[in-house]
Design an enzyme around this catalytic site. Structure first.
Site, mmCIF file in Angstrom:
data_model
loop_
_atom_site.group_PDB
_atom_site.id
_atom_site.type_symbol
_atom_site.label_atom_id
_atom_site.label_comp_id
_atom_site.label_asym_id
_atom_site.label_seq_id
_atom_site.Cartn_x
_atom_site.Cartn_y
_atom_site.Cartn_z
ATOM 1 N N PRO A 77 0.861 -1.193 -0.080
ATOM 2 C CA PRO A 77 0.090 -0.062 0.067
ATOM 3 C C PRO A 77 0.757 1.337 0.041
ATOM 4 C CG PRO A 77 -1.056 -1.595 1.576
ATOM 5 C CD PRO A 77 0.202 -2.069 0.953
ATOM 6 N N GLU A 78 1.599 1.544 0.881
ATOM 7 C CA GLU A 78 1.986 3.074 1.158
ATOM 8 C C GLU A 78 3.210 3.312 0.242
ATOM 9 O OE1 GLU A 78 1.489 4.673 4.868
ATOM 10 O OE2 GLU A 78 0.556 2.781 5.706
#
Length: 282
Positions: A2-3
DNA sequence: ACCGCGGCCTGGCGGC
DNA sequence: TGCCGCCAGGCCGCGG
């Protein structure tokens, strides 16, 4: 994955395998993997030569050799990892392989995505014009980002997750940045002093850069690089996932609560900067 | 114009 | 053991 640090790890891993190569075959195994695309991905991609792998925040895309890279309307292939997406080199033995691609040198790419929030989509670059610069961009404007943050009337934690304020920060690094800057996630963004807004954004950049040096954060096999390897920034987390444990800075118990529907972890004792009483420094 | 919430998915975990 | 509800790193679109 995700990030920003996890996406950047994938981007860096992908780059040497794909730049200068062309797509030879693309198979989509799950309709959600290229949703929003009318034509089959293979018809759109086969024969096209990849010129670069780019990224802004959590959005990654392939640039093509036959497009004008200064034209905002140029087509690019967005590869968004969503909550659980992976791009792997080679074939992968998993029921969650959503797209399988082969390049002209026989390199295989597998897009694996358990929850199917991720996608590959060929479309105009300006589709992501609303995504703000991320703190790892060389010309990132901290002052301007601080002002955008302070224009929000939500809790600062929620504002940090707003990808039109700055991009790349997700739930883990938002909590970590607030811990590092000693600011309460509950504080209204609009009530921050400019220097504290800048401090928390700056901290987000620092934390994400640091995470990148160790391959990002992974708690399990869901978050891996192009070779299937986990990062180990989870060992360096001070707030995220540490509810009930002692604060590494002051020893007080880290609290877990919910903000904007997301689990939020913070130290109620030493994350009070800008609230009139300075935290006791240890 | 803004903000908050629900929806999109699958799977793992803890509690009963 | 089994079932159920809850939770998870993201994003978008709707309604107020």
């Amino acid at each position: 994955m995700p990030e920003l640090p996890e996406v950047e790890s994938v981007r860096r891993g992908l780059e040497p395998y794909v730049v200068g190569r062309s797509f030879a075959a693309v198979e989509v195994h799950h309709p959600r993997a290229n949703r929003g695309q009318e034509a089959p991905l293979s018809a759109l991609l086969v024969g096209r030569k990849i010129a670069a792998v780019a990224r802004r925040g959590k959005f990654m895309w392939l640039e093509f050799a036959d497009e004008d890279h200064s034209d905002p309307a140029r087509d690019v292939l967005f590869i968004h990892l969503g909550m659980s997406g992976q791009v792997r080199i080679g074939e992968v033995d998993s029921p969650h392989v959503r797209i399988a691609a082969v390049l002209d040198d026989a390199t295989r790419l597998s897009f694996v995505d358990q929850r199917t929030f991720g996608y590959w989509r060929l479309g105009p670059w300006l589709t992501m014009a609303h995504i703000a610069p991320d703190p790892l961009e060389t010309d990132f404007d901290l002052t301007a980002a601080g002002r955008r943050l302070r224009a929000k009337r939500t809790a600062v934690k929620v504002a940090l997750l707003d990808q039109t304020v700055l991009s790349g920060v997700g739930n883990i690094y938002a909590d970590e940045a607030l811990w590092a800057a000693q600011i309460s996630p509950l504080k209204k963004a609009s009530a921050l002093r400019q220097r504290d807004a800048v401090a928390v954004i700056s901290a987000a950049g620092d934390v994400m850069r640091e995470a990148l040096t160790v391959g990002g954060t992974s708690f399990d096999a869901l978050y891996v690089n192009v070779n299937g390897e986990s990062g180990y920034f989870d060992r360096s987390l001070h707030a995220y996932g540490r509810g009930g444990q002692p604060c590494d800075r002051c020893g007080e118990e880290i609290v877990k609560t919910v903000l904007g529907g997301r689990g939020t972890h913070y130290c109620p004792s030493c994350q009070r900067r800008g609230e009139g009483r300075l935290p006791a420094a240890n």
